[in-house]
Motif scaffolding. Structure first.
Motif, PDB file in Angstrom:
ATOM      1  N   ALA A  41       0.977  -0.513  -9.670  1.00  0.00           N
ATOM      2  CA  ALA A  41       1.453  -0.786  -8.105  1.00  0.00           C
ATOM      3  C   ALA A  41      -0.052  -1.009  -7.704  1.00  0.00           C
ATOM      4  O   ALA A  41      -0.129  -1.832  -6.092  1.00  0.00           O
ATOM      5  CB  ALA A  41       1.774   0.645  -7.532  1.00  0.00           C
ATOM      6  N   ASN A  42      -1.610  -0.979  -7.853  1.00  0.00           N
ATOM      7  CA  ASN A  42      -2.460  -1.159  -7.421  1.00  0.00           C
ATOM      8  C   ASN A  42      -2.526  -2.597  -7.977  1.00  0.00           C
ATOM      9  O   ASN A  42      -3.057  -3.434  -6.527  1.00  0.00           O
ATOM     10  CB  ASN A  42      -3.540  -1.261  -8.630  1.00  0.00           C
TER      11      ASN A  42
ATOM     12  N   ARG B 168       2.356   1.893  -3.508  1.00  0.00           N
ATOM     13  CA  ARG B 168       1.500   2.017  -4.008  1.00  0.00           C
ATOM     14  C   ARG B 168       0.772   3.622  -3.851  1.00  0.00           C
ATOM     15  O   ARG B 168       0.924   4.349  -4.965  1.00  0.00           O
ATOM     16  CB  ARG B 168      -0.577   1.489  -3.624  1.00  0.00           C
TER      17      ARG B 168
ATOM     18  N   ARG C 135       1.202  -1.055  -0.056  1.00  0.00           N
ATOM     19  CA  ARG C 135       0.162   0.352   0.200  1.00  0.00           C
ATOM     20  C   ARG C 135       0.826   1.051  -0.190  1.00  0.00           C
ATOM     21  O   ARG C 135       0.697   2.132  -0.852  1.00  0.00           O
ATOM     22  CB  ARG C 135      -0.883  -0.420   1.358  1.00  0.00           C
TER      23      ARG C 135
END
Length: 508
Positions: free
Chosen positions: A175-176, A109, A106
């Motif tokens: 990244a997601n 991201r 996270r």
């Protein structure tokens, strides 16, 4: 010395008309910003469906879909098992590490999202300096200019690389996808830990029941051995018969340490799974387990398990991330535009520091384009494409492995239930046989040694049945795990097909 007053210079804080140069900068920035809607590289699309077959290779339960898979251990009606699993899900170190990996993904991201915004920094300084009067700049001969100066400066600097061809957006897309893959993998860890706790518990309880029956067998053989020794002393039986009975007793007695070790190892493993020292749950060595019923488990459609298996979901998300990486690498073939801007106040006196005549600013658009690099960028694109193909094959492998796990687990559990039913039939027959032997012994039709023989066969049947029950319980756990039980399911339509492979779309 105070700086000489000069005419009002155009600044970022002007309320009047803009200078022609600033207007050109604004037009350039607005025009370049309009290009940021373009993204190069392949767009990730739902891969083509792959037929998962017409159904299970063997008959399954009547129900169309399994229920309550997210907390399947509670359906078994064992409060101790519920306590153990719930404690492990809250304290297990593997699960906590998986949670930390989600936090890491996270943060990565968020870092990728931050690249789409400009960076701005602010600062202030006071610089006291003295220049040489005999240096290249003849300070001593310039009227009104002191060799010693104190410069007060405060302002900001900003930099922004415009995402003309989608490098930052592709990076955020990847990244997601990696964050979602980490979340799916964490769910897989939860499933594995719940299954390992249940397996260890069933092994411990099964070993305890097996140990009880085996001790009864040893006790019966010991009584038989004593009777044989007494009859041998009277000359009713030969010494060879006594030795044979002693051998059976010794062999049965030798099995006890191994069963005890299996039970203790399972309980020690439970302590570690609960994130505690191994000896934490040693009290369970003497605990009484609830009676476990092993039902026929309705597993639903074979394709349904694929949307519940975290390893399949994670593999699909890794495929999406690798597709986005191709776009990131492709943007290196195109020009980059960055804009640097700065502004603030600079004066030689604190009284003039924040005067409008002390303002300063600069705007620096910069265009860079890699024209020759020896083919490194195109080689990197080919490498990213190869990684994407590997991810597609890995996804396909995950799908096939999931189907194989489920088929094997279903077959093993069905075979285990069949074996258990046959062991139970043998146990029932042994119980009836003991009942008949007891009646005949009471009537004086048979000797005590024959009654002990019937009891020994009963205890051996109990031992075999306890072992079969524990094995089948472990196979039930494996089946729950194979069909994706152990975490909350997303709301998604079921299908007889699953997506597989990657389709490379044209960049916009």
């Amino acid at each position: 010395m105070r700086s000489p007053r000069h005419s009002h210079a155009p600044s970022l804080s002007d309320t009047g008309g803009r200078s022609p140069r600033w207007s050109r900068y604004a037009i350039l920035i607005a025009g370049c910003s309009s290009l940021t809607a373009c993204m190069v590289g392949p767009n990730y699309r739902a891969p083509p469906a792959v037929d998962t077959g017409s159904g299970w290779s063997r008959p399954v339960g009547e129900a169309s879909a399994p229920t309550d898979l997210d907390r399947w251990w509670r359906a078994l009606g064992d409060p101790e098992l519920e306590r153990l699993v719930d404690t492990a899900l809250a304290q297990n170190l593997d699960i906590r590490q998986a949670t930390a990996r989600i936090d890491e993904a996270r943060a990565l991201r968020d870092r990728a999202a931050g690249r789409q915004l400009p960076t701005v920094s602010a600062g202030a300084s006071v610089n006291q300096r003295r220049q040489s009067e005999n240096g290249p700049l003849p300070v001593g001969s310039i009227p009104g200019l002191d060799a010693s100066q104190t410069i007060y400066d405060a302002g900001f600097d900003a930099a922004w690389e415009l995402d003309l061809f989608g490098a930052n957006r592709r990076a955020l897309e990847g990244a997601n996808a990696r964050l979602q893959a980490s979340e799916a993998e964490a769910q897989g860890v939860r499933m594995r830990i719940a299954a390992e706790v249940a397996r260890a518990w069933f092994e411990a309880t099964g070993a305890r029941e097996e140990l009880r029956a085996q001790r009864a067998t040893v006790a019966t053989l010991h009584q038989t051995l004593e009777l044989m020794r007494g009859r041998a002393a009277l000359g009713d039986v030969a010494g060879a018969d006594v030795d044979a009975t002693h051998e059976r007793w010794a062999a049965a007695n030798a099995l006890l340490p191994g069963i005890e070790a299996r039970q203790r190892a399972a309980v020690l493993g439970l302590g570690v799974l609960l994130g505690s020292p191994p000896e934490r749950e040693l009290k369970l060595l003497d605990a009484t387990a609830s009676s476990l019923i092993l039902p026929a488990l309705p597993v639903g459609e074979r394709a349904d398990i694929l949307r519940r298996r975290p390893d399949v979901l994670a593999a699909e998300r890794r495929l999406a991330a690798s597709t986005a990486d191709i776009g990131v690498a492709t943007t290196e073939l195109f020009p980059k535009l960055s804009i640097a801007a700065g502004g603030g106040f600079q004066a030689l006196s604190t009284g003039d520091w924040f005067d409008t005549s002390s303002t300063r600013y600069s705007i620096l658009p910069l265009i860079s384009w890699r024209l020759f690099d020896g083919g490194r960028v195109r080689a990197e694109i080919r490498a990213r494409e190869a990684v994407q193909r590997q991810a597609a094959l890995g996804y396909e492998q995950a799908v096939l492995a999931a189907l194989g796990d489920a088929e094997r687990a279903l077959s093993d559990y069905d075979a285990g239930r069949d074996a258990l039913a046959r062991r139970q039939t043998a146990l029932d027959a042994a119980r009836r046989s003991v009942g008949h032997a007891e009646a005949r012994f009471a009537a004086g039709d048979i000797a005590g040694i024959e009654l002990l023989a019937a009891e020994r066969l009963l205890h051996e049947a109990e031992t075999a049945c306890a072992r079969a029950h524990a094995t089948t319980a472990v196979q039930l756990v494996a089946l729950y795990k194979a069909i994706g039980g152990g975490w909350d399911l997303p709301d998604a339509p079921t299908s007889k097909h699953v997506s597989i492979g990657a389709t490379v779309g044209e960049g916009q």
